[in-house]
Scaffold this motif. Structure first.
Motif, mmCIF file in Angstrom:
data_model
loop_
_atom_site.group_PDB
_atom_site.id
_atom_site.type_symbol
_atom_site.label_atom_id
_atom_site.label_comp_id
_atom_site.label_asym_id
_atom_site.label_seq_id
_atom_site.Cartn_x
_atom_site.Cartn_y
_atom_site.Cartn_z
ATOM 1 N N PRO A 250 -25.783 -11.368 -27.998
ATOM 2 C CA PRO A 250 -26.624 -11.337 -28.731
ATOM 3 C C PRO A 250 -27.549 -9.952 -28.590
ATOM 4 O O PRO A 250 -27.761 -9.677 -27.459
ATOM 5 N N SER A 251 -27.899 -9.159 -29.468
ATOM 6 C CA SER A 251 -28.750 -8.099 -29.518
ATOM 7 C C SER A 251 -30.059 -8.609 -29.120
ATOM 8 O O SER A 251 -30.360 -9.304 -29.300
ATOM 9 N N LEU A 252 -30.772 -7.582 -28.427
ATOM 10 C CA LEU A 252 -32.111 -7.719 -28.047
ATOM 11 C C LEU A 252 -32.903 -6.592 -29.009
ATOM 12 O O LEU A 252 -32.723 -5.450 -28.987
ATOM 13 N N SER A 253 -34.020 -7.330 -29.475
ATOM 14 C CA SER A 253 -34.642 -6.485 -30.675
ATOM 15 C C SER A 253 -35.509 -5.111 -29.704
ATOM 16 O O SER A 253 -35.816 -5.411 -28.752
ATOM 17 N N ARG A 254 -35.648 -4.005 -30.486
ATOM 18 C CA ARG A 254 -36.354 -2.793 -29.840
ATOM 19 C C ARG A 254 -37.778 -3.450 -29.422
ATOM 20 O O ARG A 254 -38.246 -3.010 -28.377
ATOM 21 N N ARG B 56 -40.979 -5.513 -22.901
ATOM 22 C CA ARG B 56 -40.503 -6.063 -21.583
ATOM 23 C C ARG B 56 -40.303 -5.081 -20.506
ATOM 24 O O ARG B 56 -40.708 -5.344 -19.284
ATOM 25 N N TYR B 57 -40.135 -3.755 -20.895
ATOM 26 C CA TYR B 57 -39.725 -2.629 -19.972
ATOM 27 C C TYR B 57 -40.641 -1.372 -20.140
ATOM 28 O O TYR B 57 -40.489 -0.701 -19.149
ATOM 29 N N ALA B 58 -41.652 -1.182 -21.278
ATOM 30 C CA ALA B 58 -42.452 -0.081 -20.980
ATOM 31 C C ALA B 58 -43.271 -0.315 -19.796
ATOM 32 O O ALA B 58 -43.719 -1.293 -19.450
ATOM 33 N N ALA B 59 -43.576 0.801 -19.342
ATOM 34 C CA ALA B 59 -43.969 0.699 -17.950
ATOM 35 C C ALA B 59 -45.409 1.812 -17.955
ATOM 36 O O ALA B 59 -45.508 2.354 -18.917
ATOM 37 N N PRO B 60 -46.250 1.648 -16.795
ATOM 38 C CA PRO B 60 -47.435 2.574 -16.820
ATOM 39 C C PRO B 60 -46.807 4.185 -16.806
ATOM 40 O O PRO B 60 -45.794 4.486 -16.130
ATOM 41 N N GLY B 61 -47.373 4.656 -17.736
ATOM 42 C CA GLY B 61 -46.918 6.132 -18.003
ATOM 43 C C GLY B 61 -45.879 6.293 -19.232
ATOM 44 O O GLY B 61 -45.472 7.348 -19.444
ATOM 45 N N VAL C 115 -29.713 -4.846 -12.453
ATOM 46 C CA VAL C 115 -28.445 -5.385 -13.187
ATOM 47 C C VAL C 115 -29.255 -6.092 -14.802
ATOM 48 O O VAL C 115 -28.668 -5.668 -15.766
ATOM 49 N N THR C 116 -30.280 -6.940 -14.570
ATOM 50 C CA THR C 116 -30.837 -7.377 -15.810
ATOM 51 C C THR C 116 -31.313 -6.470 -16.758
ATOM 52 O O THR C 116 -31.232 -6.306 -17.801
ATOM 53 N N ARG C 117 -32.100 -5.485 -16.183
ATOM 54 C CA ARG C 117 -32.590 -4.242 -16.886
ATOM 55 C C ARG C 117 -31.499 -3.408 -17.445
ATOM 56 O O ARG C 117 -31.643 -3.236 -18.879
ATOM 57 N N TYR C 118 -30.511 -3.311 -16.993
ATOM 58 C CA TYR C 118 -29.224 -2.294 -17.616
ATOM 59 C C TYR C 118 -28.743 -3.147 -18.573
ATOM 60 O O TYR C 118 -28.235 -2.808 -19.539
ATOM 61 N N TYR C 119 -28.522 -4.646 -18.365
ATOM 62 C CA TYR C 119 -27.970 -5.357 -19.256
ATOM 63 C C TYR C 119 -28.879 -5.180 -20.665
ATOM 64 O O TYR C 119 -28.239 -4.987 -21.835
ATOM 65 N N ASP C 120 -29.982 -5.583 -20.568
ATOM 66 C CA ASP C 120 -30.855 -5.426 -21.606
ATOM 67 C C ASP C 120 -31.018 -4.267 -22.393
ATOM 68 O O ASP C 120 -31.027 -4.060 -23.668
ATOM 69 N N MET C 121 -30.905 -3.349 -21.708
ATOM 70 C CA MET C 121 -31.135 -1.819 -22.321
ATOM 71 C C MET C 121 -29.946 -1.789 -23.176
ATOM 72 O O MET C 121 -29.931 -1.325 -24.268
ATOM 73 N N ILE C 122 -28.540 -2.074 -22.579
ATOM 74 C CA ILE C 122 -27.474 -1.684 -23.401
ATOM 75 C C ILE C 122 -27.284 -2.632 -24.515
ATOM 76 O O ILE C 122 -26.711 -2.154 -25.610
ATOM 77 N N ARG C 123 -27.909 -3.784 -24.683
ATOM 78 C CA ARG C 123 -27.702 -4.757 -25.706
ATOM 79 C C ARG C 123 -28.831 -4.632 -26.851
ATOM 80 O O ARG C 123 -28.962 -5.291 -27.744
ATOM 81 N N MET C 124 -29.755 -3.643 -26.339
ATOM 82 C CA MET C 124 -30.887 -3.126 -27.357
ATOM 83 C C MET C 124 -30.204 -2.951 -28.893
ATOM 84 O O MET C 124 -29.272 -2.342 -29.010
ATOM 85 N N ALA C 125 -30.858 -3.542 -29.943
ATOM 86 C CA ALA C 125 -30.193 -3.289 -31.197
ATOM 87 C C ALA C 125 -29.973 -1.856 -31.472
ATOM 88 O O ALA C 125 -30.567 -0.939 -31.357
#
Length: 351
Positions: free
Chosen positions: A30-34, A40-45, A228-238
């Motif tokens: 399934p896609s992950l919403s933007r 989940r992944y926005a970081a400082p900066g 790996v999970t970060r790459y996976y989540d990014m590629i399945r972003m809507a």
């Protein structure tokens, strides 16, 4: 007899349909919403710059605002966190990383331009919004090709160039002249197969992502579950998977005009790169007017992840050589501490 054969064929088709249904249920991704991905992944900066039809650019800025800027571009199917290992070793700079269109938290764009030329325009727009007139720019893999193309188009804006296992000099004639290397990762073979490639928009199991990442490096242990999970989540972003297919569907862009790249350049390459052979490093070195070459043994396509301290030390030495670092206090040792957060970053991160 005919009825028996028909019955066997019918049972075979039914079994095939059942297997297909089971496989689809197991492999469906399934896609992950933007919104969820950003949370989940926005970081400082992290900053999100609205560029209109060019999309909303995810940009991360680290380091003192007055320090010389260094802009780093990730490779194909990667994201700006590719460069996080270097940020722990470089100092005296303002480090700017960004997610290119169809990647990371930038993702799909309204214009749908995922070409190299479009990426160059995107980088220029980001730097304009940040008020960066001149910088050292670099990239890995396709990001290196985008950095080189940017430098060729805007040489007055580039103080130096970093090419890390970079494409950009490929032509079809060159590709045809090369002997085949190891088989590419399964995910890269699938996206080029007519009919099958469109299944990627629905079926992108994590093991395919892990296979692709591990094939890029010599030691698969560097591809941690978190990475790996970060790459996976990014590629399945809507929207990202369809944008990725559009990007792979384009024609091979022309080689970068290396004659326009007269600025100081550092070329870094893993000797065991299975994606872009080390012969390309020597070709870049031969074509560029002012280049330095570092080849790393027992390293693959991602030196910044595989040997972050060593590869960052070479970058730091290059920046020191061309004078693209902030003045250091007397007695300070280059490259021993992360760049400080500027005031805005400190406020956002609570430091």
């Amino acid at each position: 007899m005919i009825k028996a054969v028909a019955r066997i064929i019918g049972y075979g088709l039914l079994a095939a349909l059942v297997l297909l249904a089971v496989a689809t249920a197991v492999l469906y991704t399934p896609s992950l919403s933007r919104e969820a991905a950003v949370a989940r992944y926005a970081a400082p900066g992290s900053r999100f710059l609205d560029l209109g039809e060019a999309g909303v650019a995810h940009v991360r800025v680290q380091g003192a605002a007055a320090a010389p800027p260094v802009v780093l571009l990730h490779g194909s199917n990667a994201n700006l966190f590719t460069w996080q290992p270097w940020s722990d070793h470089l100092d005296g700079i303002r480090l700017i990383t960004l997610d290119l269109p169809a990647h990371g938290l930038t993702g799909a764009t309204p214009a749908g331009d995922y070409s190299r030329a479009g990426a160059v325009d995107f980088v220029a727009a980001v730097l304009d919004r940040l008020g960066v007139e001149r910088a050292v720019i670099g990239g890995n893999s396709r990001g290196g090709a985008v950095a080189a193309a940017f430098a060729a188009q805007f040489p007055e804006r580039v103080a130096g160039l970093l090419l890390v296992d970079a494409s950009g000099l490929y032509t079809q004639a060159y590709l045809d002249s090369q002997e085949g290397g190891d088989d590419p990762a399964l995910i890269y073979r699938l996206v080029t197969l007519p009919g099958v490639r469109h299944l990627i928009t629905r079926l992108t199991p994590k093991f395919l992502i892990r296979d692709g990442l591990e094939s890029a490096v010599v030691d698969p242990a560097v591809m941690t579950p978190e990475r790996v999970t970060r790459y996976y989540d990014m590629i399945r972003m809507a929207g990202t998977r369809r944008a990725t297919l559009a990007r792979f569907g384009g024609a091979l862009p022309p080689a970068v005009d290396a004659d326009r790249l007269t600025m100081p350049t550092l070329i870094q390459w893993g000797a065991q790169d299975q994606f872009i052979p080390v012969s390309l490093a020597h070709l870049w070195h031969a074509r560029l007017a002012d280049s330095r070459l570092a080849i790393y043994e027992r390293v693959g396509h991602l030196p910044m992840i595989e040997i972050p301290a060593r590869s960052a030390a070479d970058v730091q030495a290059f920046l020191d050589e061309i004078g693209w670092v902030a003045p250091r206090p007397a007695g300070a040792t280059p490259g021993t501490a992360p760049a400080p957060l500027d005031e805005a970053e400190a406020a956002r991160s609570g430091q």
